[in-house]
Write a protein that holds these residues in place. Structure first.
Motif, PDB file in Angstrom:
ATOM      1  N   ASP A  50       0.860  -1.186   0.000  1.00  0.00           N
ATOM      2  CA  ASP A  50       0.000   0.000   0.000  1.00  0.00           C
ATOM      3  C   ASP A  50       0.894   1.232   0.000  1.00  0.00           C
ATOM      4  O   ASP A  50       1.467   1.598   1.024  1.00  0.00           O
ATOM      5  CB  ASP A  50      -0.879  -0.056   1.262  1.00  0.00           C
ATOM      6  CG  ASP A  50      -1.847   1.099   1.317  1.00  0.00           C
ATOM      7  OD1 ASP A  50      -1.950   1.850   0.335  1.00  0.00           O
ATOM      8  OD2 ASP A  50      -2.501   1.270   2.370  1.00  0.00           O
ATOM      9  N   LEU A  51       1.016   1.851  -1.151  1.00  0.00           N
ATOM     10  CA  LEU A  51       1.942   2.979  -1.285  1.00  0.00           C
ATOM     11  C   LEU A  51       1.191   4.274  -0.998  1.00  0.00           C
ATOM     12  O   LEU A  51       0.471   4.792  -1.846  1.00  0.00           O
ATOM     13  CB  LEU A  51       2.512   2.991  -2.710  1.00  0.00           C
ATOM     14  CG  LEU A  51       3.531   4.062  -3.042  1.00  0.00           C
ATOM     15  CD1 LEU A  51       4.772   3.929  -2.177  1.00  0.00           C
ATOM     16  CD2 LEU A  51       3.942   3.986  -4.509  1.00  0.00           C
ATOM     17  N   GLN A  52       1.362   4.761   0.242  1.00  0.00           N
ATOM     18  CA  GLN A  52       0.691   6.019   0.597  1.00  0.00           C
ATOM     19  C   GLN A  52       1.576   7.157   0.101  1.00  0.00           C
ATOM     20  O   GLN A  52       2.535   7.538   0.774  1.00  0.00           O
ATOM     21  CB  GLN A  52       0.501   6.103   2.108  1.00  0.00           C
ATOM     22  CG  GLN A  52      -0.288   4.942   2.686  1.00  0.00           C
ATOM     23  CD  GLN A  52       0.551   4.097   3.632  1.00  0.00           C
ATOM     24  OE1 GLN A  52       1.630   3.615   3.277  1.00  0.00           O
ATOM     25  NE2 GLN A  52       0.084   3.925   4.841  1.00  0.00           N
ATOM     26  N   LEU A  53       1.235   7.667  -1.066  1.00  0.00           N
ATOM     27  CA  LEU A  53       2.126   8.639  -1.713  1.00  0.00           C
ATOM     28  C   LEU A  53       2.351   9.884  -0.866  1.00  0.00           C
ATOM     29  O   LEU A  53       3.386  10.524  -0.972  1.00  0.00           O
ATOM     30  CB  LEU A  53       1.546   9.054  -3.065  1.00  0.00           C
ATOM     31  CG  LEU A  53       1.849   8.115  -4.226  1.00  0.00           C
ATOM     32  CD1 LEU A  53       1.293   8.682  -5.509  1.00  0.00           C
ATOM     33  CD2 LEU A  53       3.347   7.892  -4.365  1.00  0.00           C
ATOM     34  N   GLY A  54       1.369  10.204  -0.031  1.00  0.00           N
ATOM     35  CA  GLY A  54       1.493  11.390   0.814  1.00  0.00           C
ATOM     36  C   GLY A  54       2.716  11.316   1.723  1.00  0.00           C
ATOM     37  O   GLY A  54       3.218  12.342   2.194  1.00  0.00           O
ATOM     38  N   ASN A  55       3.202  10.119   2.002  1.00  0.00           N
ATOM     39  CA  ASN A  55       4.350   9.969   2.899  1.00  0.00           C
ATOM     40  C   ASN A  55       5.682   9.983   2.176  1.00  0.00           C
ATOM     41  O   ASN A  55       6.730   9.895   2.798  1.00  0.00           O
ATOM     42  CB  ASN A  55       4.255   8.640   3.658  1.00  0.00           C
ATOM     43  CG  ASN A  55       3.091   8.641   4.614  1.00  0.00           C
ATOM     44  OD1 ASN A  55       2.617   9.699   5.000  1.00  0.00           O
ATOM     45  ND2 ASN A  55       2.602   7.473   4.972  1.00  0.00           N
ATOM     46  N   VAL A  56       5.637  10.027   0.844  1.00  0.00           N
ATOM     47  CA  VAL A  56       6.889   9.980   0.082  1.00  0.00           C
ATOM     48  C   VAL A  56       7.097  11.341  -0.570  1.00  0.00           C
ATOM     49  O   VAL A  56       6.206  11.850  -1.231  1.00  0.00           O
ATOM     50  CB  VAL A  56       6.817   8.911  -1.035  1.00  0.00           C
ATOM     51  CG1 VAL A  56       8.176   8.714  -1.669  1.00  0.00           C
ATOM     52  CG2 VAL A  56       6.276   7.616  -0.492  1.00  0.00           C
ATOM     53  N   THR A  57       8.248  11.926  -0.322  1.00  0.00           N
ATOM     54  CA  THR A  57       8.443  13.258  -0.887  1.00  0.00           C
ATOM     55  C   THR A  57       9.464  13.287  -2.021  1.00  0.00           C
ATOM     56  O   THR A  57       9.422  14.165  -2.865  1.00  0.00           O
ATOM     57  CB  THR A  57       8.898  14.251   0.206  1.00  0.00           C
ATOM     58  OG1 THR A  57       9.877  13.583   0.985  1.00  0.00           O
ATOM     59  CG2 THR A  57       7.739  14.691   1.073  1.00  0.00           C
ATOM     60  N   ARG A  58      10.377  12.328  -2.017  1.00  0.00           N
ATOM     61  CA  ARG A  58      11.443  12.385  -3.029  1.00  0.00           C
ATOM     62  C   ARG A  58      11.310  11.258  -4.049  1.00  0.00           C
ATOM     63  O   ARG A  58      10.984  10.130  -3.684  1.00  0.00           O
ATOM     64  CB  ARG A  58      12.808  12.269  -2.344  1.00  0.00           C
ATOM     65  CG  ARG A  58      13.170  13.507  -1.576  1.00  0.00           C
ATOM     66  CD  ARG A  58      14.492  13.317  -0.900  1.00  0.00           C
ATOM     67  NE  ARG A  58      14.479  12.155  -0.002  1.00  0.00           N
ATOM     68  CZ  ARG A  58      15.154  12.090   1.132  1.00  0.00           C
ATOM     69  NH1 ARG A  58      15.897  13.102   1.519  1.00  0.00           N
ATOM     70  NH2 ARG A  58      15.105  11.010   1.884  1.00  0.00           N
ATOM     71  N   ASP A  59      11.614  11.612  -5.283  1.00  0.00           N
ATOM     72  CA  ASP A  59      11.617  10.620  -6.358  1.00  0.00           C
ATOM     73  C   ASP A  59      12.531   9.446  -6.012  1.00  0.00           C
ATOM     74  O   ASP A  59      12.198   8.297  -6.264  1.00  0.00           O
ATOM     75  CB  ASP A  59      12.129  11.281  -7.642  1.00  0.00           C
ATOM     76  CG  ASP A  59      11.111  11.135  -8.754  1.00  0.00           C
ATOM     77  OD1 ASP A  59       9.955  10.803  -8.451  1.00  0.00           O
ATOM     78  OD2 ASP A  59      11.481  11.354  -9.916  1.00  0.00           O
ATOM     79  N   SER A  60      13.688   9.763  -5.430  1.00  0.00           N
ATOM     80  CA  SER A  60      14.658   8.696  -5.148  1.00  0.00           C
ATOM     81  C   SER A  60      14.096   7.725  -4.114  1.00  0.00           C
ATOM     82  O   SER A  60      14.296   6.517  -4.211  1.00  0.00           O
ATOM     83  CB  SER A  60      15.973   9.293  -4.660  1.00  0.00           C
ATOM     84  OG  SER A  60      15.725  10.161  -3.595  1.00  0.00           O
TER      85      SER A  60
END
Ligand SMILES: Nc1ncnc2c1ncn2[C@@H]1O[C@H](COP(=O)(O)OP(=O)(O)OP(=O)(O)O)[C@@H](O)[C@H]1O
Ligand SMILES: [Mg+2]
Length: 502
Positions: A274-284
């Protein structure tokens, strides 16, 4: 069972050893008398070398790990041998965690199993050996090393390495698949390292295709699509495509999008990431996370329209590629590198607002199937009534009344289920549903034949609490409501699907 004909008895071995020792002593005393010292030493060495008893057996030692990584052959052997346990075994180790479906059976220390493969006999023995550093070594996780010894005649070395062990690994994989506990991976931030990683729990979502209220045709189409996907490994290879499939699930809150993801996972026995995109800020970070997802898994990105404000290519973010997460970056990575380094990947996007999605996501070929999850129709209602209340009687007076109301009133399966949870008495629960449907009718949410209709108040409340995460979005919403009631296009069908040919 192993034949005992060719195995020398202990007394024979001892007698042979004793006679060899006597011969060596005799040889040495003769040599002492007649030969000069250097020649004598060499002669003793040569005597020992040529007359040393040689085993015709070879033993492979299979340790549980190579220090860091787990040894796949050891794990396979553990599972394989658990199915080979015969009456000669005297002690076994058994274990079952609360979430496991079956009892795990393992050999106890020094127990042996005789197996045969292509007419060759093989002897397995489970051994506990003291780990390097000894028992006092506080750094090692286990004070001892677990290993298997696999013994057979030396002439079969190639057959064992090239056929038997691959056979053990393959069988163990099948066995593991049958008893596998599905995992649900979510993101976890490691504060001290400014890093983010996957954490897993057992996936125990009870949703299955049997419990899902959906139009039967749509349900069958999805199941067929999944079946075809998993059996077409060779096809994907032949046409040079990555073995992945993308689904876009769209529809109002409470229509079963998340439940469908769980049903897919349970059906295919795939783990869910479950990829909660809100928690990821960097492309890397995103790339690292995607690359650490496993095969035979479903990657889910819920609420793609609002989970994060993903700038797209047109906003000119290329110069800032590593710092910012971009939708184009995400999609390109998913289509390209990510899918080429794994097998049997499914990716699911969900949204309440398909019309708000970036066109890059809707482009033909991007998602293989667009699945519309919609309001509860007669089939969905009957399935829920049977599951929740045990009602299978088609002539039930209240059932007929509800089916008439459902023709003109929108209600989500979640709302129906909520009413059914109110009482164990079927009549009371059905009456509660009728009351809600009539309320909705009075509030004017029944304009179902028009092309557009108003979102009802319950849905607005859910949207506000769940979806409007950023201040910008709240402001946007303020503009919308100030301009009049929120209007939304909706088709009456209780499930539509657009599918690409592949
Ligand atoms: N089609 C359905 N069949 C059976 N149960 C359903 C269905 N839709 C919703 N439910 C019930 O309602 C609950 C909420 O549904 P779910 O979370 O799947 O909806 P959703 O479409 O993902 O909503 P959201 O858009 O808010 O994420 C489920 O746990 C389930 O009990
Ligand atoms: Mg959901």
């Amino acid at each position: 069972m192993l034949s005992t004909e060719n195995i020398p008895s202990a007394s024979t071995l001892f007698a042979t050893y004793a006679s060899m020792t006597a011969s060596l002593m005799l040889f040495r005393s003769m040599a002492n008398d007649f030969l000069p010292e250097p020649v004598r030493n060499y002669a003793c060495f040569a005597f020992r070398y040529f007359f040393k008893p040689r085993s015709k057996e070879l033993t492979l030692v299979i340790e549980d790990s190579n220090g860091i990584a787990r040894n796949q052959i050891f794990e396979a052997a553990e599972a394989y041998l658990s199915a080979k346990i015969g009456p000669s075994i005297e002690r076994l180790k058994i274990c079952k965690t609360p979430n496991e479906k079956v009892i795990t059976i393992r050999l106890e220390k020094n127990e042996q199993i005789i197996d045969s493969f292509q007419g060759v006999q093989l002897r397995w023995r489970f051994v506990l050996a003291e780990a390097a550093g000894g028992k006092g070594n506080s750094h090692s996780v286990r004070p001892e090393k677990r290993l298997f010894e696999l013994t057979f005649h030396q002439t079969h070395k190639d057959m064992v390495l090239n056929s038997y062990l691959p056979h053990v690994i393959e069988l163990a994989k099948d066995m593991k698949e049958k008893t596998r506990v599905l995992k649900m991976y979510t993101l976890h931030r490691v504060p001290d390292y400014d890093a983010i990683r996957w954490d897993s729990v057992n996936l125990e979502h009870p949703a299955t295709f049997d419990t899902l209220a959906m139009e039967p045709d749509l349900k069958a189409t999805i199941m067929e699509d999944l079946d075809r996907f998993v059996r077409r490994k060779e096809f994907y290879k032949r046409v040079g495509r990555a073995w992945k499939r993308g689904y876009l699930l769209y529809g109002p809150p409470g229509t079963g999008k998340s439940s469908l993801v769980a049903a897919m996972a349970n059906y295919l026995k795939f783990d869910v990431f479950d990829l909660q995109l809100g928690n990821v800020t960097r492309d890397s970070d995103l790339r690292t996370l995607l690359l650490s997802t496993g095969n035979r898994s479903i990657l889910v990105i819920e609420d793609i329209d609002c989970s994060v404000d993903l700038p797209d290519r047109r906003n000119g973010n290329e110069n800032n590629a590593d710092a910012q997460l971009t939708l184009s970056g995400l999609l390109n990575f998913i289509d390209g590198l990510w899918s080429s380094c794994g097998d049997e990947r499914i990716i699911v996007f969900t949204t309440n607002h398909k019309e708000r999605l970036d066109p890059a996501l809707l482009r033909p070929g991007r998602m293989d199937m667009h699945i519309h999850m919609s309001y509860c129709g007669p089939y969905g209602f009957r399935l829920l009534a049977a599951n929740y209340l045990g009602i299978t009687d088609c002539e039930h007076k209240l059932v007929a009344e509800i089916e008439t109301l459902l023709k003109t009133i929108n209600i989500t399966p979640a709302q129906v289920a909520e009413q059914f949870m109110k009482s164990e008495d079927a009549d009371v629960a059905l009456a509660a549903l009728i009351k809600l449907l009539k309320e909705k009718e009075r509030n004017g949410s029944g304009d179902v034949d028009g092309d557009e209709d108003e979102i009802n108040l319950d849905e607005v409340a859910i949207l506000e609490s769940k979806k409007l995460k950023t201040q910008d979005q709240i402001q946007d919403k303020g503009k919308e409501t100030a301009a009049g009631p929120i209007r939304r296009r909706r088709k009456r069908s209780s499930g539509r699907v657009r599918k690409s040919k592949n």
